[in-house]
Design an enzyme around this catalytic site. Sequence first.
Site, PDB file in Angstrom:
ATOM      1  CB  SER A 273     -12.641  -3.459   0.812  1.00 42.62           C
ATOM      2  OG  SER A 273     -11.830  -4.600   0.740  1.00 42.62           O
ATOM      3  CG  HIS A 303     -12.834  -5.227  -4.167  1.00 44.23           C
ATOM      4  ND1 HIS A 303     -11.968  -6.253  -3.897  1.00 44.23           N
ATOM      5  CD2 HIS A 303     -12.844  -4.461  -3.032  1.00 44.23           C
ATOM      6  CE1 HIS A 303     -11.479  -6.122  -2.671  1.00 44.23           C
ATOM      7  NE2 HIS A 303     -12.009  -5.049  -2.115  1.00 44.23           N
ATOM      8  CG  HIS A 349      -5.548 -10.921  -7.617  1.00 43.04           C
ATOM      9  ND1 HIS A 349      -4.573 -10.145  -7.037  1.00 43.04           N
ATOM     10  CD2 HIS A 349      -6.567 -10.982  -6.734  1.00 43.04           C
ATOM     11  CE1 HIS A 349      -4.986  -9.771  -5.840  1.00 43.04           C
ATOM     12  NE2 HIS A 349      -6.206 -10.262  -5.623  1.00 43.04           N
ATOM     13  NE  ARG A 358      -8.104 -14.691  -1.475  1.00 43.35           N
ATOM     14  CZ  ARG A 358      -8.467 -13.460  -1.827  1.00 43.35           C
ATOM     15  NH1 ARG A 358      -9.003 -12.636  -0.934  1.00 43.35           N
ATOM     16  NH2 ARG A 358      -8.307 -13.028  -3.065  1.00 43.35           N
ATOM     17  CG  ASP A 404     -14.551 -12.860  -5.678  1.00 40.87           C
ATOM     18  OD1 ASP A 404     -14.924 -12.981  -4.506  1.00 40.87           O
ATOM     19  OD2 ASP A 404     -13.927 -11.870  -6.087  1.00 40.87           O
TER      20      ASP A 404
HETATM   21  C1  LIG Z   1      -9.140  -8.461 -10.888  1.00 39.34           C
HETATM   22  C2  LIG Z   1      -8.896  -7.580 -12.106  1.00 39.34           C
HETATM   23  C3  LIG Z   1      -9.743  -6.320 -11.979  1.00 39.34           C
HETATM   24  C4  LIG Z   1      -7.408  -7.182 -12.110  1.00 39.34           C
HETATM   25  O1  LIG Z   1      -7.256  -6.218 -13.109  1.00 39.34           O
HETATM   26  P1  LIG Z   1      -5.820  -5.822 -13.680  1.00 39.34           P
HETATM   27  O2  LIG Z   1      -4.824  -5.745 -12.586  1.00 39.34           O
HETATM   28  O3  LIG Z   1      -6.013  -4.597 -14.506  1.00 39.34           O
HETATM   29  O4  LIG Z   1      -5.489  -7.094 -14.579  1.00 39.34           O
HETATM   30  P2  LIG Z   1      -4.498  -7.219 -15.802  1.00 39.34           P
HETATM   31  O5  LIG Z   1      -3.310  -6.327 -15.655  1.00 39.34           O
HETATM   32  O6  LIG Z   1      -4.265  -8.661 -16.021  1.00 39.34           O
HETATM   33  O7  LIG Z   1      -5.382  -6.610 -16.991  1.00 39.34           O
HETATM   34  C5  LIG Z   1      -4.883  -6.545 -18.321  1.00 39.34           C
HETATM   35  C6  LIG Z   1      -6.042  -6.689 -19.271  1.00 39.34           C
HETATM   36  O8  LIG Z   1      -6.617  -8.001 -19.121  1.00 39.34           O
HETATM   37  C7  LIG Z   1      -7.990  -7.892 -18.859  1.00 39.34           C
HETATM   38  N1  LIG Z   1      -8.412  -8.928 -17.921  1.00 39.34           N
HETATM   39  C8  LIG Z   1      -7.906  -9.206 -16.698  1.00 39.34           C
HETATM   40  N2  LIG Z   1      -8.616 -10.187 -16.119  1.00 39.34           N
HETATM   41  C9  LIG Z   1      -9.581 -10.536 -16.989  1.00 39.34           C
HETATM   42  C10 LIG Z   1     -10.644 -11.466 -16.945  1.00 39.34           C
HETATM   43  N3  LIG Z   1     -10.878 -12.214 -15.884  1.00 39.34           N
HETATM   44  N4  LIG Z   1     -11.447 -11.559 -18.017  1.00 39.34           N
HETATM   45  C11 LIG Z   1     -11.228 -10.793 -19.101  1.00 39.34           C
HETATM   46  N5  LIG Z   1     -10.269  -9.877 -19.196  1.00 39.34           N
HETATM   47  C12 LIG Z   1      -9.451  -9.748 -18.142  1.00 39.34           C
HETATM   48  C13 LIG Z   1      -8.159  -6.524 -18.212  1.00 39.34           C
HETATM   49  O9  LIG Z   1      -9.509  -6.085 -18.290  1.00 39.34           O
HETATM   50  C14 LIG Z   1      -7.191  -5.695 -19.020  1.00 39.34           C
HETATM   51  O10 LIG Z   1      -7.807  -5.417 -20.270  1.00 39.34           O
HETATM   52  P3  LIG Z   1      -7.588  -3.995 -21.018  1.00 39.34           P
HETATM   53  O11 LIG Z   1      -6.121  -3.861 -21.186  1.00 39.34           O
HETATM   54  O12 LIG Z   1      -8.361  -4.147 -22.272  1.00 39.34           O
HETATM   55  O13 LIG Z   1      -8.147  -2.964 -20.069  1.00 39.34           O
HETATM   56  C15 LIG Z   1      -9.215  -8.335 -13.420  1.00 39.34           C
HETATM   57  O14 LIG Z   1      -8.432  -9.508 -13.491  1.00 39.34           O
HETATM   58  C16 LIG Z   1     -10.687  -8.683 -13.540  1.00 39.34           C
HETATM   59  O15 LIG Z   1     -11.469  -7.837 -14.014  1.00 39.34           O
HETATM   60  N6  LIG Z   1     -11.099  -9.943 -13.144  1.00 39.34           N
HETATM   61  C17 LIG Z   1     -12.488 -10.310 -13.150  1.00 39.34           C
HETATM   62  C18 LIG Z   1     -13.218  -9.725 -11.955  1.00 39.34           C
HETATM   63  C19 LIG Z   1     -12.812 -10.421 -10.667  1.00 39.34           C
HETATM   64  O16 LIG Z   1     -12.767 -11.628 -10.585  1.00 39.34           O
HETATM   65  N7  LIG Z   1     -12.551  -9.617  -9.634  1.00 39.34           N
HETATM   66  C20 LIG Z   1     -12.203 -10.135  -8.319  1.00 39.34           C
HETATM   67  C21 LIG Z   1     -10.769  -9.943  -8.014  1.00 39.34           C
HETATM   68  S1  LIG Z   1     -10.323 -10.722  -6.492  1.00 39.34           S
END
Ligand SMILES: CC(C)(COP(=O)(O)OP(=O)(O)OC[C@H]1O[C@@H](n2cnc3c(N)ncnc32)[C@H](O)[C@@H]1OP(=O)(O)O)[C@@H](O)C(=O)NCCC(=O)NCCS
Length: 465
Positions: A273, A303, A349, A358, A404
């Site tokens: 954002s 997000h 994250h 937070r 969240d």
């Molecule tokens: C926030 C988020 C998008 C960050 O993504 P990222 O920087 O790519 O995270 P990572 O480097 O740890 O990801 C490595 C792997 O772990 C997975 N992973 C990360 N967080 C995960 C979670 N909460 N549940 C399941 N799998 C997760 C990713 O999907 C990725 O899988 P892949 O290699 O098969 O594509 C991710 O943690 C997520 O999807 N969280 C859940 C949604 C959420 O809470 N979003 C709000 C963020 S403030």
Amino acid sequence: MTLLRAFAAKLIPQSQKSLPAIYISVRNVSDNTDLKAVLAQKIPAQQEVVKSFRQQAGNKVIGEITIDMMYGGMRSMKALVTETSVLDADEGIRFRGYSIPECQKLLPKAKGGEQPLPEGLFWLLVTGDIPNDNQVKSLSKAWNSRAALPSHVVTMLKNFPKNLHPMSQFSAAITALNSESKFARAYADGVNKSKYWEFVYEDAMDLCAKLPSIAATIYRNLYKGGSPIGAVDMNKDWSANFTTMLGYDDPKFIELMRLYLTIHSDHEGGNVSAHATHLVGSALSDPYLSFAAGMNGLAGPLHGLANQEVLVWLTKLQQQLGSDATDDQLKDFIWKTLKSGQVVPGYGHAVLRKTDPRYTCQREFALKHLPNDPLFKLVAQVYKIVPPVLMETGKVKNPWPNVDAHSGVLLQYFGMKEMNYYTVLFGVSRALGVMASLIWDRALGLPLERPKSMSTEGLKKLASK
Ligand SMILES: CC(C)(COP(=O)(O)OP(=O)(O)OC[C@H]1O[C@@H](n2cnc3c(N)ncnc32)[C@H](O)[C@@H]1OP(=O)(O)O)[C@@H](O)C(=O)NCCC(=O)NCCS
């Protein structure tokens, strides 16, 4: 300012001179309650700091870019300048150098309240100074007096179908508000570049002032039979008015809203954002259009929509396992989520590597005000079980909860059970951070953002050299 910098130069040891000067230039506290005037005083000094810093160090190499970074969402690539906040992977966010607990302690509060007023945070983000009570009061008054919506926005919101997601309504209304843009008008009239920030400031103030009215109108149209949001009370703060417009009057909910609107405001510049707002703003699209772009990004499930997704996920969990699930049952449920190819919402994250502060401050609020709420107890139980499971997958870099994972449970406790709506509240708060940044973008004359992209073919050639 020249005097101030000369004074600062004497105070700072030779070895540190290049870094703290940036902070010193924004920390000359003033009692003036006119935010624009305070800002106007700071801008020339900061322009000078950036100019001389670039002259001195503009060619210095500060990192490298790998091919994995390009395919990997540019993680950890240092590529943006954002003055308002910095995110440390282990410690979490600092707003202009202040952690969340420090902000809770130092920022002015409402009479009898314990949580910071988000107006104070906006002042801090814009100026770098912790404001005093009068400065915050003057900001509340300024926003209250700018809160009214033009009738075409109200009519448009009334005409949206009930099945249009609240975030789509929010973003569309913000886009339509650009009929009011003072920046767009000034630009069309040929205003000098050096004055851009002044009009962006006016739009930012109007936007922050009007967002609660838009958000409350959406809420009432969708869930309260279109009842009117009522008039703004000039003597109340921004969060108190917003909570009342939404139709709630519990003082604890108002306190929660103050905390909520403070902590969701800013998370440095690279999140979707903030980055989208900054990017679109770099085309000199006005602040309404820029912020609407940011909100379309916030509406994504990876997000801001995650706060809605968390409650949906917890509700499913409760429906399937009842309200007294054992730890083992929870573990099975989490594995089922993962094996079905979904993420556990509220965990992980892109930058953080520890529990999000937070999350922690919302947990503290819950421990104080709703320790026996069944859903809070479930959230606390999930907090114990999810991280080890995510670690077991071997791929999740951060198994800890983010903001969240906790916000929805607090909102539902006070009666706001409409999960689809939660991201709109996040959006109202996010305006504080990204608008403060956008003002500085124009004050510092940051140019059109236009990174170079490459095809895989081109990258292959580059890699083989
Ligand atoms: C926030 C988020 C998008 C960050 O993504 P990222 O920087 O790519 O995270 P990572 O480097 O740890 O990801 C490595 C792997 O772990 C997975 N992973 C990360 N967080 C995960 C979670 N909460 N549940 C399941 N799998 C997760 C990713 O999907 C990725 O899988 P892949 O290699 O098969 O594509 C991710 O943690 C997520 O999807 N969280 C859940 C949604 C959420 O809470 N979003 C709000 C963020 S403030």
